[in-house]
Design an enzyme around this catalytic site. Structure first.
Site, PDB file in Angstrom:
ATOM      1  N   ASP A  31       0.847  -1.194   0.000  1.00  0.00           N
ATOM      2  CA  ASP A  31       0.000   0.000   0.000  1.00  0.00           C
ATOM      3  C   ASP A  31       0.885   1.247   0.000  1.00  0.00           C
ATOM      4  O   ASP A  31       1.887   1.315   0.714  1.00  0.00           O
ATOM      5  CB  ASP A  31      -0.918  -0.007   1.224  1.00  0.00           C
ATOM      6  CG  ASP A  31      -2.070   0.983   1.086  1.00  0.00           C
ATOM      7  OD1 ASP A  31      -3.223   0.537   0.947  1.00  0.00           O
ATOM      8  OD2 ASP A  31      -1.812   2.205   1.106  1.00  0.00           O
ATOM      9  N   ILE A  32       0.504   2.241  -0.785  1.00  0.00           N
ATOM     10  CA  ILE A  32       1.305   3.461  -0.926  1.00  0.00           C
ATOM     11  C   ILE A  32       1.255   4.320   0.352  1.00  0.00           C
ATOM     12  O   ILE A  32       2.148   5.143   0.575  1.00  0.00           O
ATOM     13  CB  ILE A  32       0.809   4.257  -2.161  1.00  0.00           C
ATOM     14  CG1 ILE A  32       1.890   5.172  -2.700  1.00  0.00           C
ATOM     15  CG2 ILE A  32      -0.463   5.040  -1.869  1.00  0.00           C
ATOM     16  CD1 ILE A  32       1.589   5.726  -4.095  1.00  0.00           C
ATOM     17  N   ASN A  87     -12.964  -3.382   2.466  1.00  0.00           N
ATOM     18  CA  ASN A  87     -13.917  -2.274   2.581  1.00  0.00           C
ATOM     19  C   ASN A  87     -14.843  -2.331   1.370  1.00  0.00           C
ATOM     20  O   ASN A  87     -14.376  -2.385   0.234  1.00  0.00           O
ATOM     21  CB  ASN A  87     -13.173  -0.935   2.601  1.00  0.00           C
ATOM     22  CG  ASN A  87     -12.312  -0.773   3.843  1.00  0.00           C
ATOM     23  OD1 ASN A  87     -12.700  -1.181   4.934  1.00  0.00           O
ATOM     24  ND2 ASN A  87     -11.139  -0.182   3.689  1.00  0.00           N
ATOM     25  N   GLY A  93     -15.513   3.087   3.635  1.00  0.00           N
ATOM     26  CA  GLY A  93     -14.167   3.604   3.407  1.00  0.00           C
ATOM     27  C   GLY A  93     -13.522   3.145   2.117  1.00  0.00           C
ATOM     28  O   GLY A  93     -12.334   3.402   1.901  1.00  0.00           O
ATOM     29  N   GLN A  94     -14.279   2.454   1.239  1.00  0.00           N
ATOM     30  CA  GLN A  94     -13.670   2.040  -0.038  1.00  0.00           C
ATOM     31  C   GLN A  94     -13.430   3.273  -0.898  1.00  0.00           C
ATOM     32  O   GLN A  94     -14.337   4.099  -1.098  1.00  0.00           O
ATOM     33  CB  GLN A  94     -14.573   1.048  -0.781  1.00  0.00           C
ATOM     34  CG  GLN A  94     -13.890   0.483  -2.029  1.00  0.00           C
ATOM     35  CD  GLN A  94     -14.716  -0.572  -2.756  1.00  0.00           C
ATOM     36  OE1 GLN A  94     -15.867  -0.840  -2.399  1.00  0.00           O
ATOM     37  NE2 GLN A  94     -14.130  -1.166  -3.784  1.00  0.00           N
ATOM     38  N   HIS A 100     -10.331  -5.438  -3.433  1.00  0.00           N
ATOM     39  CA  HIS A 100      -9.013  -5.724  -2.854  1.00  0.00           C
ATOM     40  C   HIS A 100      -9.169  -6.067  -1.380  1.00  0.00           C
ATOM     41  O   HIS A 100     -10.054  -5.560  -0.698  1.00  0.00           O
ATOM     42  CB  HIS A 100      -8.052  -4.539  -3.014  1.00  0.00           C
ATOM     43  CG  HIS A 100      -8.594  -3.239  -2.522  1.00  0.00           C
ATOM     44  ND1 HIS A 100      -9.483  -2.482  -3.268  1.00  0.00           N
ATOM     45  CD2 HIS A 100      -8.401  -2.557  -1.370  1.00  0.00           C
ATOM     46  CE1 HIS A 100      -9.804  -1.393  -2.584  1.00  0.00           C
ATOM     47  NE2 HIS A 100      -9.173  -1.417  -1.420  1.00  0.00           N
ATOM     48  N   HIS A 102      -7.111  -5.877   2.181  1.00  0.00           N
ATOM     49  CA  HIS A 102      -5.964  -5.325   2.904  1.00  0.00           C
ATOM     50  C   HIS A 102      -5.420  -6.417   3.828  1.00  0.00           C
ATOM     51  O   HIS A 102      -6.189  -7.077   4.536  1.00  0.00           O
ATOM     52  CB  HIS A 102      -6.387  -4.149   3.804  1.00  0.00           C
ATOM     53  CG  HIS A 102      -6.944  -2.966   3.091  1.00  0.00           C
ATOM     54  ND1 HIS A 102      -6.232  -1.793   2.926  1.00  0.00           N
ATOM     55  CD2 HIS A 102      -8.145  -2.753   2.507  1.00  0.00           C
ATOM     56  CE1 HIS A 102      -6.974  -0.903   2.285  1.00  0.00           C
ATOM     57  NE2 HIS A 102      -8.151  -1.461   2.021  1.00  0.00           N
TER      58      HIS A 102
HETATM   59  P1  AMP Z   1      -9.755   1.294   0.123  1.00  0.00           P
HETATM   60  O1  AMP Z   1      -9.869   2.620   0.826  1.00  0.00           O
HETATM   61  O2  AMP Z   1     -10.192   0.112   0.937  1.00  0.00           O
HETATM   62  O3  AMP Z   1     -10.439   1.365  -1.237  1.00  0.00           O
HETATM   63  O4  AMP Z   1      -8.197   1.071  -0.119  1.00  0.00           O
HETATM   64  C1  AMP Z   1      -7.498   1.684  -1.156  1.00  0.00           C
HETATM   65  C2  AMP Z   1      -6.056   1.651  -0.771  1.00  0.00           C
HETATM   66  O5  AMP Z   1      -5.284   1.872  -1.933  1.00  0.00           O
HETATM   67  C3  AMP Z   1      -5.637   2.721   0.244  1.00  0.00           C
HETATM   68  O6  AMP Z   1      -5.112   2.087   1.411  1.00  0.00           O
HETATM   69  C4  AMP Z   1      -4.575   3.522  -0.506  1.00  0.00           C
HETATM   70  O7  AMP Z   1      -3.511   3.946   0.311  1.00  0.00           O
HETATM   71  C5  AMP Z   1      -4.120   2.539  -1.572  1.00  0.00           C
HETATM   72  N1  AMP Z   1      -3.565   3.118  -2.786  1.00  0.00           N
HETATM   73  C6  AMP Z   1      -4.076   4.131  -3.528  1.00  0.00           C
HETATM   74  N2  AMP Z   1      -3.301   4.366  -4.611  1.00  0.00           N
HETATM   75  C7  AMP Z   1      -2.281   3.474  -4.555  1.00  0.00           C
HETATM   76  C8  AMP Z   1      -1.142   3.202  -5.387  1.00  0.00           C
HETATM   77  N3  AMP Z   1      -0.897   3.903  -6.518  1.00  0.00           N
HETATM   78  N4  AMP Z   1      -0.298   2.220  -5.015  1.00  0.00           N
HETATM   79  C9  AMP Z   1      -0.520   1.503  -3.883  1.00  0.00           C
HETATM   80  N5  AMP Z   1      -1.591   1.703  -3.077  1.00  0.00           N
HETATM   81  C10 AMP Z   1      -2.451   2.672  -3.386  1.00  0.00           C
END
Ligand code: AMP
Ligand code: ZN
Length: 114
Positions: A31-32, A87, A93-94, A100, A102
């Site tokens: 995760d970024i 999520n 919170g999605q 995906h 986590h």
């Molecule tokens: P969600 O909020 O459950 O949809 O999770 C989305 C996740 O994607 C969040 O934890 C972000 O930090 C992560 N995210 C968004 N953009 C990127 C990216 N380019 N590379 C890796 N993770 C990302």
């Protein structure tokens, strides 16, 4: 692949990410914006917007998400405990609408979650 989907672009290697697992059905990357010392996102390669859009056709890949999470947790010695979260929908919170899971670990977690 969905044209405007960030995670489809990561799967297609059009956007870079730190990949930690890839097979025929799934890919996983760091995760970024990590919320724990280990924070990995595990995704089906097939574009499914969220768990709410999954169908019986996705049954096998949904099982694989959990098994890959457990494999990555073993690799990272998270035997003391870890959390897997999906999520579903903006109210939960999605923010990225490509299904995906986590995998969070390396610290303690409160319950109930926020
Ligand atoms: P969600 O909020 O459950 O949809 O999770 C989305 C996740 O994607 C969040 O934890 C972000 O930090 C992560 N995210 C968004 N953009 C990127 C990216 N380019 N590379 C890796 N993770 C990302
Ligand atoms: Zn997608």
């Amino acid at each position: 692949m969905s044209a405007d989907c960030l995670f489809c672009k990561i799967a297609a290697k059009q956007i870079s990410a730190k990949l930690v697992h890839e097979d025929a059905d799934l890919f996983a990357f760091e995760d970024i914006n990590p919320q724990a010392p280990t924070h990995i996102l595990i995704c089906p390669k097939k574009h499914v917007a969220s768990l709410a859009e999954a169908t019986p056709e996705d049954q096998e890949v949904l099982g694989k998400l959990s098994l890959v999470a457990a494999k990555l947790a073993r690799e990272r010695n998270l035997g003391g405990g870890y959390r897997t979260v999906i999520n579903t929908g903006s109210g939960a919170g999605q923010t990225v609408f490509h299904l995906h899971m986590h995998l969070l670990g390396g610290r303690t977690f409160a319950w109930p979650p926020g």
